[in-house]
Write a protein that holds these residues in place. Structure first.
Motif, PDB file in Angstrom:
ATOM      1  N   UNK A 114     -10.153  57.026 -35.929  1.00 31.01           N
ATOM      2  CA  UNK A 114     -10.105  58.001 -37.016  1.00 31.01           C
ATOM      3  C   UNK A 114      -8.907  58.934 -36.889  1.00 31.01           C
ATOM      4  N   UNK A 115      -8.675  59.462 -35.684  1.00 33.92           N
ATOM      5  CA  UNK A 115      -7.560  60.408 -35.553  1.00 33.92           C
ATOM      6  C   UNK A 115      -6.216  59.698 -35.660  1.00 33.92           C
ATOM      7  N   UNK A 116      -6.162  58.443 -35.213  1.00 33.88           N
ATOM      8  CA  UNK A 116      -4.902  57.712 -35.281  1.00 33.88           C
ATOM      9  C   UNK A 116      -4.511  57.413 -36.723  1.00 33.88           C
ATOM     10  N   UNK A 117      -5.454  56.943 -37.530  1.00 35.64           N
ATOM     11  CA  UNK A 117      -5.071  56.612 -38.904  1.00 35.64           C
ATOM     12  C   UNK A 117      -4.829  57.879 -39.719  1.00 35.64           C
ATOM     13  N   UNK A 118      -5.507  58.956 -39.374  1.00 37.71           N
ATOM     14  CA  UNK A 118      -5.229  60.235 -40.026  1.00 37.71           C
ATOM     15  C   UNK A 118      -3.796  60.664 -39.730  1.00 37.71           C
ATOM     16  N   UNK A 119      -3.419  60.590 -38.465  1.00 40.53           N
ATOM     17  CA  UNK A 119      -2.068  60.986 -38.074  1.00 40.53           C
ATOM     18  C   UNK A 119      -1.019  60.069 -38.686  1.00 40.53           C
ATOM     19  N   UNK A 120      -1.365  58.804 -38.867  1.00 45.13           N
ATOM     20  CA  UNK A 120      -0.409  57.843 -39.423  1.00 45.13           C
ATOM     21  C   UNK A 120      -0.005  58.203 -40.853  1.00 45.13           C
ATOM     22  N   UNK A 121      -0.942  58.767 -41.622  1.00 44.87           N
ATOM     23  CA  UNK A 121      -0.653  59.045 -43.033  1.00 44.87           C
ATOM     24  C   UNK A 121      -0.350  60.513 -43.333  1.00 44.87           C
ATOM     25  N   UNK A 122      -0.584  61.404 -42.381  1.00 48.59           N
ATOM     26  CA  UNK A 122      -0.332  62.827 -42.621  1.00 48.59           C
ATOM     27  C   UNK A 122       1.134  63.147 -42.934  1.00 48.59           C
ATOM     28  N   UNK A 123       2.096  62.612 -42.184  1.00 46.37           N
ATOM     29  CA  UNK A 123       3.491  62.984 -42.486  1.00 46.37           C
ATOM     30  C   UNK A 123       3.905  62.677 -43.919  1.00 46.37           C
ATOM     31  N   UNK A 124       3.483  61.522 -44.425  1.00 47.39           N
ATOM     32  CA  UNK A 124       3.822  61.184 -45.806  1.00 47.39           C
ATOM     33  C   UNK A 124       3.183  62.132 -46.799  1.00 47.39           C
ATOM     34  N   UNK A 125       1.935  62.515 -46.548  1.00 46.98           N
ATOM     35  CA  UNK A 125       1.259  63.460 -47.436  1.00 46.98           C
ATOM     36  C   UNK A 125       1.952  64.817 -47.421  1.00 46.98           C
ATOM     37  N   UNK A 126       2.350  65.252 -46.226  1.00 46.19           N
ATOM     38  CA  UNK A 126       3.051  66.532 -46.108  1.00 46.19           C
ATOM     39  C   UNK A 126       4.380  66.467 -46.843  1.00 46.19           C
TER      40      UNK A 126
END
Length: 255
Positions: A114-126
């Motif tokens: 869960x934390x890995x896939x969250x981190x994977x997509x956070x930069x693009x969202x930001x």
């Protein structure tokens, strides 16, 4: 927020994830559906058409998770909503009798994945200044029960992670919600946990539990809320369930 969005749903091969994929495609969204069972993802694609992109993914494979954003087709890379649905429980025995390998599987799936896939997509969202992260937690993360041990602890982690994530994202338009269901039937959850279909059926005997469609209904509502409005957490139970209160072990008095 009702316009069409690109939504990634983990654990979409059954239960909550499959119900979410079907509901969200029906409402006009594009869904990236991930899961370990390729044949089920393929069947879901045949049912829902090209609005669904099947992606085979094992949530215990950290390197594969980290590579997901780059491996998506260009037209699918701008993920607007990430729904962290994949998770599992194994066993209902007391801690001293549990298999540590099952504990590790729960930790790797429910926490690390869960934390890995969250981190994977956070930069693009930001970078795009747009995004919504929804995690499927559990009332087990709030209320302890016999045999809940590590499963409950993983869901408590998810709850606290989502609270902290919301704090870290203050000052951005990104939204964060932890959805915490109680007793819910109509999925493979208890079959996987107990390894016995008869025992799994007995869990819901005489009840009217929540269903995967109820979870999809709630997520659909969340996605339609105004962009300035954040729902931090939702705890939901069927009316046949309530928290049980504290237990007391009494020693029989000597006669």
């Amino acid at each position: 927020m009702t316009s069409s969005q690109t939504i990634l749903v983990t654990g979409a091969t059954s239960g909550f994830g499959a119900a979410l994929a079907k509901r969200l495609v029906k409402e006009g969204h594009r869904v990236i559906a991930t899961g370990r069972r390729t044949e089920r993802l393929t069947a879901l694609h045949h049912t829902l058409g090209d609005a669904l992109l099947p992606v085979t993914l094992d949530m215990t494979d950290i390197s594969a998770i980290r590579n997901v954003p780059q491996q998506l087709p260009d037209a699918w890379r701008s993920v607007d909503v990430l729904i962290n649905n994949a998770g599992l429980a194994l066993g209902v025995g007391p801690a001293q009798d549990c298999d540590p390998n099952e504990w590790e599987t729960m930790v790797h799936t429910n926490i690390s994945g869960l934390i890995e896939i969250t981190h994977a997509f956070l930069p693009g969202m930001i970078q795009r200044q747009q995004g919504y992260i929804i995690s499927i937690g559990s009332t087990a993360g709030t209320y302890p029960y016999r045999g809940g041990n590590v499963y409950g602890a993983t869901k408590a982690f998810v709850s606290q992670f989502m609270r902290n994530l919301r704090t870290d994202l203050l000052g951005t338009p990104l939204r964060v919600t932890n959805l915490e269901p109680g007793l819910c039937g109509g999925s493979e959850f208890s079959d996987v946990r107990l390894g016995d279909s008869a025992k799994a059926a007995a869990v819901y005997e005489g009840t009217a539990p929540l269903t995967p469609d109820d979870i999809a209904e709630t997520v659909s509502w969340l996605l339609q809320l105004p962009a300035h409005m954040n729902i931090n957490r939702i705890e939901m139970m069927p009316v046949c369930q309530a928290s049980g209160g504290l237990s007391v072990q009494r020693t029989p008095s000597a006669s």
